[in-house]
Design a protein around this motif. Structure first.
Motif, short mmCIF file in Angstrom:
data_model
loop_
_atom_site.label_atom_id
_atom_site.label_comp_id
_atom_site.label_asym_id
_atom_site.label_seq_id
_atom_site.Cartn_x
_atom_site.Cartn_y
_atom_site.Cartn_z
N ASP A 61 32.90 102.64 96.48
CA ASP A 61 33.41 103.64 97.41
C ASP A 61 33.28 105.04 96.84
O ASP A 61 32.79 105.96 97.51
CB ASP A 61 34.88 103.34 97.73
N ALA A 62 33.70 105.21 95.61
CA ALA A 62 33.71 106.54 94.99
C ALA A 62 32.29 107.10 94.82
O ALA A 62 32.06 108.30 94.99
CB ALA A 62 34.42 106.49 93.65
N ASN A 63 31.34 106.22 94.50
CA ASN A 63 29.98 106.67 94.21
C ASN A 63 29.03 106.52 95.41
O ASN A 63 27.86 106.90 95.32
CB ASN A 63 29.41 105.88 93.03
N SER A 64 29.55 105.96 96.51
CA SER A 64 28.72 105.69 97.70
C SER A 64 27.45 104.94 97.31
O SER A 64 26.33 105.29 97.71
CB SER A 64 28.36 107.00 98.40
N GLU A 65 27.63 103.88 96.54
CA GLU A 65 26.51 103.08 96.06
C GLU A 65 26.63 101.64 96.53
O GLU A 65 27.73 101.07 96.53
CB GLU A 65 26.45 103.11 94.53
N PHE A 66 25.51 101.05 96.89
CA PHE A 66 25.50 99.65 97.27
C PHE A 66 25.98 98.80 96.09
O PHE A 66 25.47 98.96 94.96
CB PHE A 66 24.08 99.22 97.67
N PRO A 67 26.95 97.90 96.30
CA PRO A 67 27.53 97.14 95.18
C PRO A 67 26.64 95.98 94.76
O PRO A 67 26.87 94.82 95.10
CB PRO A 67 28.86 96.65 95.77
N LYS A 68 25.60 96.29 93.99
CA LYS A 68 24.63 95.27 93.58
C LYS A 68 25.31 94.13 92.83
O LYS A 68 24.94 92.94 93.01
CB LYS A 68 23.57 95.91 92.70
N ALA A 69 26.29 94.45 91.99
CA ALA A 69 26.97 93.39 91.24
C ALA A 69 27.71 92.44 92.17
O ALA A 69 27.74 91.22 91.94
CB ALA A 69 27.94 94.00 90.23
N SER A 70 28.28 92.97 93.23
CA SER A 70 28.97 92.13 94.21
C SER A 70 27.96 91.27 94.96
O SER A 70 28.22 90.08 95.23
CB SER A 70 29.76 92.99 95.20
N TYR A 71 26.82 91.85 95.30
CA TYR A 71 25.77 91.07 95.96
C TYR A 71 25.32 89.91 95.08
O TYR A 71 25.17 88.77 95.55
CB TYR A 71 24.58 91.95 96.31
N ASP A 72 25.12 90.19 93.81
CA ASP A 72 24.69 89.14 92.88
C ASP A 72 25.73 88.02 92.79
O ASP A 72 25.38 86.84 92.72
CB ASP A 72 24.45 89.73 91.49
N ALA A 73 27.00 88.41 92.82
CA ALA A 73 28.07 87.41 92.75
C ALA A 73 28.09 86.55 94.01
O ALA A 73 28.22 85.31 93.94
CB ALA A 73 29.42 88.09 92.56
N LEU A 74 27.95 87.18 95.17
CA LEU A 74 27.93 86.43 96.43
C LEU A 74 26.69 85.56 96.52
O LEU A 74 26.74 84.40 96.98
CB LEU A 74 28.00 87.39 97.61
N ARG A 75 25.58 86.08 96.07
CA ARG A 75 24.32 85.32 96.09
C ARG A 75 24.42 84.10 95.18
O ARG A 75 24.01 82.99 95.57
CB ARG A 75 23.18 86.22 95.63
N ALA A 76 24.97 84.27 94.01
CA ALA A 76 25.09 83.16 93.07
C ALA A 76 25.97 82.04 93.61
O ALA A 76 25.82 80.87 93.24
CB ALA A 76 25.64 83.66 91.73
N SER A 77 26.90 82.41 94.49
CA SER A 77 27.85 81.43 95.05
C SER A 77 27.45 80.96 96.45
O SER A 77 28.18 80.20 97.08
CB SER A 77 29.25 82.05 95.10
N ASP A 78 26.30 81.44 96.95
CA ASP A 78 25.81 81.09 98.28
C ASP A 78 26.70 81.63 99.40
O ASP A 78 26.80 81.01 100.46
CB ASP A 78 25.65 79.57 98.44
N PHE A 79 27.31 82.80 99.16
CA PHE A 79 28.16 83.41 100.18
C PHE A 79 27.54 84.67 100.77
O PHE A 79 28.17 85.38 101.53
CB PHE A 79 29.53 83.76 99.60
N HIS A 80 26.29 84.97 100.42
CA HIS A 80 25.64 86.19 100.90
C HIS A 80 25.09 86.05 102.31
O HIS A 80 24.94 87.04 103.03
CB HIS A 80 24.50 86.58 99.96
N ALA A 81 24.77 84.81 102.72
CA ALA A 81 24.26 84.54 104.07
C ALA A 81 24.58 83.09 104.40
O ALA A 81 23.67 82.28 104.63
CB ALA A 81 22.75 84.80 104.14
N PRO A 82 25.86 82.75 104.42
CA PRO A 82 26.24 81.33 104.53
C PRO A 82 25.89 80.67 105.85
O PRO A 82 25.85 79.44 105.94
CB PRO A 82 27.76 81.37 104.33
N HIS A 83 25.60 81.47 106.87
CA HIS A 83 25.34 80.92 108.21
C HIS A 83 23.97 80.31 108.37
O HIS A 83 23.73 79.56 109.33
CB HIS A 83 25.47 82.05 109.24
N ILE A 84 23.03 80.59 107.47
CA ILE A 84 21.66 80.13 107.65
C ILE A 84 21.60 78.60 107.52
O ILE A 84 22.14 78.03 106.57
CB ILE A 84 20.71 80.81 106.65
N PRO A 85 20.96 77.93 108.47
CA PRO A 85 20.92 76.47 108.46
C PRO A 85 20.27 75.89 107.21
O PRO A 85 19.44 76.53 106.56
CB PRO A 85 20.09 76.14 109.71
N VAL A 86 20.66 74.67 106.92
CA VAL A 86 20.17 73.97 105.73
C VAL A 86 18.65 73.84 105.75
O VAL A 86 17.99 73.94 104.71
CB VAL A 86 20.83 72.58 105.63
#
Length: 384
Positions: free
Chosen positions: A36-61
């Protein structure tokens, strides 16, 4: 603070909530203030969600995704928004951008573009709004003209979430200027296509960690097989998409509100004035009760709408609009009251309440303003 559910979620959905909450507490929340403070895309958060399969959970198997249903996806978005609204736009916008393909795309398009999103190698954005076509999307000016084996796109889209970060874009353009809504078609555009460019990031009130930019199309040549569905069906696909994805905005609003209520409830039990915790004062208790009541109603409406989205119920249009409208209005009220409960501290960046209050505002505006949602609901009532 308890989540106040009036019914018991299935075990698999409760397990998803617990898993997302654990990931968010450890690997998303720590980056929220800086994003928020730096107006930067949270790449670390994306990596965390991606590693846990929560970045696009709706996509079919079958396309490499987790295959989460609409309710599970809403819970993921809710839990991420509870700690970082900007990061919650990762799963939310991936669903918004890819849903037109799931609803109307060819099998070839789905396999080509959903697979990299499922793996986390790409993100997907949605390009509908324009400088002169916001709520009145039918008045869009972006054109697509057939040229042999290609469509040539020219125009500009505004308010595009995650623009510049996403690799792929669902773009709506006029293919027949004489046919109004039946003259609009949908296409997949790649970030690397020649003629695609981006404006400067918007300077926003909230969700600063999610870039919002204009997207420009200057003689962008798109192969014929990148059209989503049949020619002239784009506007119908866009509206069907929003029926489903307004549920995700409701979920985002619920998450922001829950995060604010959690912080406020904890604070009032620790803060002492006049010799006792301020939580012992009836005025404070009434504020908390009203906040929890609104949040409970918003969550239940959102979950009902998510169930209708999963089933494709005929009344989804009403329920999606109602959930989005009610939950976002509630989130704005709850975050504002949470700031009030913290007094001067609520107004500072030392606590996340002021960020949550700023983030909540956009949920009343995007994917259709709440005034438009009321029009949608009224039309459904009168039609029925």
């Amino acid at each position: 603070m308890a989540d106040f559910d009036v019914y018991q979620l299935p075990e698999e959905h409760r397990a998803i909530r617990e898993a997302v909450r654990e990931v968010c507490a450890a690997r998303v929340a720590p980056h929220a203030a800086a994003a928020d403070a730096n107006s930067e895309f949270p790449k670390a958060s994306y990596d965390a969600l991606r590693a846990s399969d929560f970045h696009a959970p709706h996509i079919p198997v079958e396309y490499g995704g987790a295959g989460a249903d609409a309710l599970a996806t809403a819970i993921v978005i809710e839990e991420v928004a509870r700690v970082c609204a900007s990061s919650s736009l990762i799963p939310a916008v991936n669903k918004l951008g890819t849903l037109p393909l799931l609803l109307a795309g060819s099998e070839e398009l789905k396999r080509k573009y959903l697979t990299p999103v499922a793996s986390g190698d790409a993100m997907f954005s949605y390009c509908l709004s324009e400088p002169e076509a916001g709520s009145d999307a039918v008045s869009m000016k972006t054109r697509a003209v057939r040229d042999g084996d290609f469509w040539v796109l020219n125009g500009a889209k505004r308010w595009i979430t995650n623009a510049g970060v996403s690799e792929y874009y669902t773009v709506f353009a006029v293919t027949d200027p004489t046919a109004r809504s039946r003259g609009i078609s949908a296409f997949v555009v790649e970030k690397g296509d020649e003629g695609v460019s981006f404006g400067a990031p918007e300077k926003k009130l909230g969700i600063k960690g999610s870039p919002t930019r204009e997207v420009y199309f200057d003689n962008v040549r798109i192969p014929l097989d990148r059209m989503i569905g049949e020619e002239g069906t784009g506007f119908a696909t866009a509206m069907r998409t929003l029926d489903h994805t307004r549920v995700t905005i409701a979920a985002q609003a619920v998450g922001i509100a829950q995060g604010a209520l959690d912080h406020a409830a904890a604070y009032v039990q620790e803060r002492k004035q006049f010799g006792k915790a301020i939580s012992e004062f009836q005025g404070i208790q009434f504020m908390l009760a009203d906040m929890a009541m609104k949040l409970t109603a918003a969550r239940e409406m959102t979950y009902v709408a998510a169930a209708k989205s999963e089933r494709g119920d005929a009344d989804l249009t009403f329920f999606g609009a109602a959930a989005k409208c009610f939950a976002s209005d509630a989130a704005m009220e709850i975050t504002t009251d949470a700031v009030q409960l913290l007094g001067g501290y609520g107004y500072t960046v030392d606590f996340p309440l002021e960020r949550m209050m700023r983030d909540a505002k956009i949920t009343q505006i995007y994917e259709g303003t709440n005034q438009v949602q009321r029009i949608v609901m009224a039309r459904q009532l009168l039609k029925d």
